[in-house]
Design a protein around this motif. Structure first.
Motif, PDB file in Angstrom:
ATOM      1  N   LEU A   1       0.858  -1.189   0.000  1.00  0.00           N
ATOM      2  CA  LEU A   1       0.000   0.000   0.000  1.00  0.00           C
ATOM      3  C   LEU A   1       0.889   1.232   0.000  1.00  0.00           C
ATOM      4  O   LEU A   1       1.682   1.440   0.913  1.00  0.00           O
ATOM      5  CB  LEU A   1      -0.923   0.020   1.225  1.00  0.00           C
ATOM      6  CG  LEU A   1      -1.725   1.316   1.439  1.00  0.00           C
ATOM      7  CD1 LEU A   1      -2.635   1.589   0.248  1.00  0.00           C
ATOM      8  CD2 LEU A   1      -2.511   1.252   2.733  1.00  0.00           C
ATOM      9  N   ILE A   2       0.763   2.047  -1.042  1.00  0.00           N
ATOM     10  CA  ILE A   2       1.567   3.262  -1.178  1.00  0.00           C
ATOM     11  C   ILE A   2       0.613   4.448  -1.262  1.00  0.00           C
ATOM     12  O   ILE A   2      -0.198   4.538  -2.178  1.00  0.00           O
ATOM     13  CB  ILE A   2       2.472   3.201  -2.420  1.00  0.00           C
ATOM     14  CG1 ILE A   2       3.462   2.041  -2.278  1.00  0.00           C
ATOM     15  CG2 ILE A   2       3.210   4.525  -2.624  1.00  0.00           C
ATOM     16  CD1 ILE A   2       4.340   1.829  -3.496  1.00  0.00           C
ATOM     17  N   ARG A   3       0.716   5.354  -0.275  1.00  0.00           N
ATOM     18  CA  ARG A   3      -0.120   6.561  -0.244  1.00  0.00           C
ATOM     19  C   ARG A   3       0.776   7.779  -0.386  1.00  0.00           C
ATOM     20  O   ARG A   3       1.753   7.907   0.355  1.00  0.00           O
ATOM     21  CB  ARG A   3      -0.895   6.627   1.075  1.00  0.00           C
ATOM     22  CG  ARG A   3      -1.979   5.571   1.222  1.00  0.00           C
ATOM     23  CD  ARG A   3      -2.510   5.500   2.640  1.00  0.00           C
ATOM     24  NE  ARG A   3      -1.546   4.899   3.552  1.00  0.00           N
ATOM     25  CZ  ARG A   3      -1.721   4.809   4.870  1.00  0.00           C
ATOM     26  NH1 ARG A   3      -2.805   5.329   5.418  1.00  0.00           N
ATOM     27  NH2 ARG A   3      -0.819   4.229   5.628  1.00  0.00           N
ATOM     28  N   GLU A   4       0.452   8.654  -1.327  1.00  0.00           N
ATOM     29  CA  GLU A   4       1.322   9.806  -1.589  1.00  0.00           C
ATOM     30  C   GLU A   4       0.506  11.088  -1.650  1.00  0.00           C
ATOM     31  O   GLU A   4      -0.539  11.155  -2.295  1.00  0.00           O
ATOM     32  CB  GLU A   4       2.086   9.603  -2.901  1.00  0.00           C
ATOM     33  CG  GLU A   4       3.108  10.691  -3.170  1.00  0.00           C
ATOM     34  CD  GLU A   4       4.176  10.291  -4.183  1.00  0.00           C
ATOM     35  OE1 GLU A   4       5.022  11.148  -4.513  1.00  0.00           O
ATOM     36  OE2 GLU A   4       4.160   9.125  -4.641  1.00  0.00           O
ATOM     37  N   PHE A   5       1.010  12.106  -0.967  1.00  0.00           N
ATOM     38  CA  PHE A   5       0.398  13.434  -0.968  1.00  0.00           C
ATOM     39  C   PHE A   5       1.382  14.420  -1.574  1.00  0.00           C
ATOM     40  O   PHE A   5       2.554  14.442  -1.195  1.00  0.00           O
ATOM     41  CB  PHE A   5       0.057  13.858   0.466  1.00  0.00           C
ATOM     42  CG  PHE A   5      -0.366  15.301   0.581  1.00  0.00           C
ATOM     43  CD1 PHE A   5      -1.638  15.699   0.214  1.00  0.00           C
ATOM     44  CD2 PHE A   5       0.520  16.262   1.053  1.00  0.00           C
ATOM     45  CE1 PHE A   5      -2.031  17.033   0.324  1.00  0.00           C
ATOM     46  CE2 PHE A   5       0.150  17.591   1.162  1.00  0.00           C
ATOM     47  CZ  PHE A   5      -1.134  17.978   0.798  1.00  0.00           C
TER      48      PHE A   5
END
Length: 353
Positions: free
Chosen positions: A137-141
């Motif tokens: 799971l990769i979350r990027e802002f």
């Protein structure tokens, strides 16, 4: 100064005993040999960095075993230091072995106490790629520029070149090869998007689309790339509109890998693995997710039109022939001006005052 003080190679000083230990890790051994070679040539880290076309901080991290250099970087450093051919081959071989070991074992784990994990640790692109390979799971802002996993090559090239102009300086030719390598690695990372076993969530501030890191034609291609990536079943792309009411200033861009590591990208990427830090960034991500617009494609289409208008040639307005004939038939004949007369515009178009 980068890294723990016990491991730092001081300019003009001796190589620390700790670094010279026989049980040093491969990055330490490679860094030690490069540092010894530099000292034997009487060259400062700044002079070497300038000659090779990389930053002094990068040289320092390589020599202290805090960064795994690419074989190409090691080759350039060794040749700049006038190493004999057999030593060049030996050093490049060490770099290649480090690279292959990293690919097999995943991201390099550094011994770190609680405070170090809170303060963060510097990461290079290879280490980020290693961590991404392991994450599901990769979350990027991103508040300023597009995520590297979505960038087209020309957008990425201009961003990397901009950083090199500041961090390295000099003529662009001095860092051309390094830019090419970084862009190639950044595009290589995008293969992860097509692994259906992984999930990606991207949140962008709308201002990211308006920040022109490339000419309009490339920005249009970049926006098309966003729309294409958003169609993947394992990818979610959301945008916080400019009209959103923010409770606090947005922080710098960051990536959360599973629930174990946060990578914050500034001039140099920093990783945080302490649970408290990961939890804070996850909370920020969730709060911005609540502010995102319901329709991604409406915003993308608007910016595509804006950039298309910048490309469209400006044409002079064409008057209606019927209106022109009527005006010509009803207008009084104008007297020929004589030299020295004031050419005053008609009353209705005269400038005020």
């Amino acid at each position: 100064m980068d890294g723990p003080t016990s491991e730092v190679v001081m300019e003009g000083g001796d190589v620390p005993r700790a670094a010279a230990a026989s049980d040093a890790t491969p990055p330490d051994r490679l860094g030690l040999e490069l540092a010894q070679l530099r000292h034997s040539r009487g060259m400062t880290g700044q002079a070497l960095a300038s000659s090779v076309g990389i930053s002094q901080s990068t040289i320092s991290k390589i020599e202290n075993g805090l960064l795994r250099p690419s074989p190409a970087d090691v080759d350039r450093i060794a040749r700049t230091l006038q190493a004999p051919p057999d030593l060049v081959r030996h050093l490049v071989d060490l770099a290649e072995r480090l690279q292959s070991t990293a690919a097999r074992r995943g991201p390099r784990r550094r011994a770190a106490g609680v405070e170090t994990r809170r303060q963060g640790m510097s990461l290079d692109q290879e280490e980020i790629l290693d961590a991404e390979r392991e994450a599901t799971l990769i979350r990027e802002f991103e508040p300023i520029l597009l995520p590297g996993l979505i960038q087209i090559s020309e957008y990425a090239r201009r961003v990397v070149n901009g950083y090199h102009r500041i961090t390295i300086g000099g003529d662009e030719g001095a860092w051309y090869q390094r830019t090419a390598e970084k862009v190639s690695l950044r595009i290589k990372r995008q293969n992860l998007l097509y692994d259906a076993t992984r999930r990606f969530e991207f949140i962008l501030m709308e201002s990211v689309l308006g920040n022109r890191f490339a000419p309009p034609e490339y920005m249009i291609a970049q926006i098309k790339r966003i729309a294409t990536v958003a169609e993947l079943e394992n990818v979610t792309v959301r945008i916080v509109p400019s009209s959103a009411e923010l409770e606090y200033p947005h922080v710098q861009g960051f990536t959360i890998l599973d629930d174990s590591l946060v990578v914050v990208e500034t001039l140099e990427a920093t990783g945080y693995s302490h649970p408290d830090q990961v939890r804070i960034y996850a909370k920020i991500f969730e709060e911005y997710a609540e502010l995102t617009a319901p329709d991604l494609h409406e915003i993308l289409a608007r910016y595509t039109r804006n950039y298309a208008e910048l490309l469209a040639p400006r044409r002079p307005a064409i008057a209606d022939p019927a209106t022109t004939r009527t005006a010509a038939n009803t207008a009084p004949a104008a007297a020929d001006p004589t030299p020295g007369d004031d050419l005053t515009p008609p009353r209705e178009t005269a400038a005020p005052g």
